[in-house]
Design an enzyme around this catalytic site. Structure first.
Site, short mmCIF file in Angstrom:
data_model
loop_
_atom_site.label_atom_id
_atom_site.label_comp_id
_atom_site.label_asym_id
_atom_site.label_seq_id
_atom_site.Cartn_x
_atom_site.Cartn_y
_atom_site.Cartn_z
N GLU A 1 -5.35 -8.53 0.88
CA GLU A 1 -5.95 -8.21 2.18
C GLU A 1 -7.45 -8.03 2.01
OE1 GLU A 1 -4.31 -5.00 4.54
OE2 GLU A 1 -2.27 -5.54 3.97
N GLU B 1 0.80 -1.23 0.00
CA GLU B 1 0.00 0.00 0.00
C GLU B 1 0.83 1.28 0.00
OE1 GLU B 1 -2.83 -0.18 3.21
OE2 GLU B 1 -3.93 -1.83 2.29
C1 FCB Z 1 -4.21 -2.11 5.71
C2 FCB Z 1 -2.78 -2.43 6.12
C3 FCB Z 1 -2.69 -3.54 7.13
C4 FCB Z 1 -3.79 -3.46 8.17
C5 FCB Z 1 -5.14 -3.30 7.53
C6 FCB Z 1 -6.28 -3.25 8.49
O1 FCB Z 1 -4.26 -0.82 5.19
O2 FCB Z 1 -2.02 -2.81 4.99
O3 FCB Z 1 -1.40 -3.49 7.70
O4 FCB Z 1 -3.50 -2.48 9.08
O5 FCB Z 1 -5.14 -2.15 6.74
#
Ligand code: FCB
Length: 446
Positions: free
Chosen positions: A355, A167
């Protein structure tokens, strides 16, 4: 509605974590300081004065955690490597004990039948590099490639695919534009060079990985952008947000150019940071074997109310909210994936969801998380049925952990962690995910 049974046979089931959020052991075995160690010491920076100093103590308990993963039936585990464990000063000499830790972790994963998917940078920059300008300094991109090569030399014989960055947009915006994450700089649009230098670092590291026969991915935080109304100012603001959040980090990688931000007073060379040849390098050397998509929610945008930014974020009403207050919109994942496909066409590489998950309150009976995951997997199956090439799903997170500026207050895990005793207890969602993986595996016959 296509259900989760529509997911393809070779689909990878995974879970994700990140080094600073779970490892603890910040002063052990020669690890250097990271920007997060320093940021957590700033009064008021992190909720309740929490830090990742101990976190889940995974550094000492990784064997227990890998056993939980094996029991869950994971195909893949996404974790991150702490740069300050490998190069405590961010450059030059290597700390062998740091490499040894990840060597042991990789071997434990392989012995459990789990493919390791490491991320090289998940926001924990060595503090010494921050003192030399952090990602605002072009040199950091070169240091990142040097570090990537060191790690790949040690683990590349057992780890086939690598994620360079996690990110870059969130790191740039929260860390350098708003100052709510480490390193805590509040530069607003002057933070853009920190975005470009991360992409340059990605490209330079990708060359190192590829020259060793390894596959390269990047994990981007992406969001469907919804204009608050059909009015021209709201739509223009939504376009601005889309350009700054999504396209700023995908157009250069996939199309070899930055979106035009001239209307918002941003120069084409992003404050002088884009040098001749950089974009060719990012699009070519940085070319992707796969795109990691981190999806949490859509973003609703209205015309600006504050002159320092070209948009205002407004609430999405009428949907459930996570413990964090984030809106739950599973169909946003399908919308996002279809937008990516129509926007980038054949330039879009295969996608892995790197994620996806939610925080819940401190409970083992997390039906909320089960519903969240089920909804997002349905949306994903629909996107696949509509032609998007998605190869895997890594839920965030395997275990409750340190959630950045929110400290230990947001629990994202399939496994509950008692931060006093470090006791791990699988939640209801863990059993649900395990059964889902087992059923899928049975259907695909292995
Ligand atoms: C994302 C991050 C991860 C975690 C999630 C909830 O933005 O990459 O590390 O904190 O959010």
């Amino acid at each position: 509605m296509i259900d989760r049974r529509g997911l393809p046979a070779g689909f990878t089931w995974g879970a994700s974590t990140a080094a600073y959020q779970i490892e603890g052991a910040v002063d052990e075995d020669g690890r250097g300081r990271s920007v997060w160690d320093v940021f957590c010491e700033r009064p008021g920076a992190v909720k309740n004065g929490d830090s990742g100093r101990i976190a889940c103590d995974h550094y000492h308990r990784y064997v227990v955690d890998v056993a939980l993963m094996r029991e869950l039936g994971l195909d893949g585990y996404r974790f991150s490597i702490a740069w300050p464990r490998i190069q405590p000063m961010g450059r030059g000499s290597v700390n062998p004990a740091g490499l040894d830790f990840y060597d042991r972790l990789v071997d434990a994963l392989l012995a459990a039948g789990i493919t390791p998917l490491p991320t090289l940078f998940h926001w924990d920059l060595p503090q010494t590099l921050e003192e030399d300008g952090g990602w605002l300094a072009r040199d950091t991109a070169y240091r990142f490639a040097e570090y990537a090569a060191l790690v790949a030399d040690r683990l590349g014989d057992r780890v086939p695919a690598w994620i360079t960055l996690n990110e870059p947009v969130v790191h740039m915006v929260f860390g350098y534009a708003f100052g709510i994450h480490a390193p805590g700089r509040a530069l607003m649009l002057d933070a853009l060079p920190a975005g470009h230098h991360q992409l340059l670092g990605h490209a330079l590291a990708a060359s190192e990985l590829r020259s060793r026969g390894l596959e390269v991915l990047i994990a981007n935080n992406l969001t469907p952008v919804w204009p608050a109304s059909a009015s021209e100012p709201d739509r223009a603001a939504a376009d601005a947000y889309d350009a700054l959040h999504n396209r700023l980090f995908l157009d250069p990688l996939l199309l070899g150019r930055y979106p035009d931000l001239g209307a918002y007073g941003v120069s084409a060379d992003l404050g002088g940071s884009v040098h001749p040849g950089d974009l060719e390098l990012i699009a070519d050397a940085g070319r992707l074997d796969g795109l990691g998509v981190n999806y949490y929610n859509p973003t609703r945008i209205a015309a600006p109310t504050d002159p320092s930014l070209p948009f205002t974020e407004v609430e999405i009403d009428g949907v459930p909210r996570t413990h964090f207050g984030w809106p739950v919109v599973p169909d946003g994942l399908r919308q996002l994936l279809l937008t990516l496909r129509s926007r980038y066409g054949t330039a879009l590489p295969p996608i892995t969801i790197t994620e996806s998950g939610c925080s819940t309150d401190d409970t083992l009976d997390d039906q909320f998380r089960i519903d969240y995951l089920a909804g997002h997997l349905d949306a994903l199956a629909e996107a696949i049925a509509q032609g998007v090439d998605v190869r895997g799903y890594y839920t965030w997170s395997l275990i409750d952990n340190f959630e950045w500026a929110d400290g230990m207050s947001q629990r994202f895990g399939l496994v509950h962690v008692d931060f006093e005793t470090q006791r791990r207890t699988p939640k209801a969602s863990y059993a649900w995910y395990r059964d889902l993986i087992a059923a899928h595996r049975e259907r695909r016959g292995r």
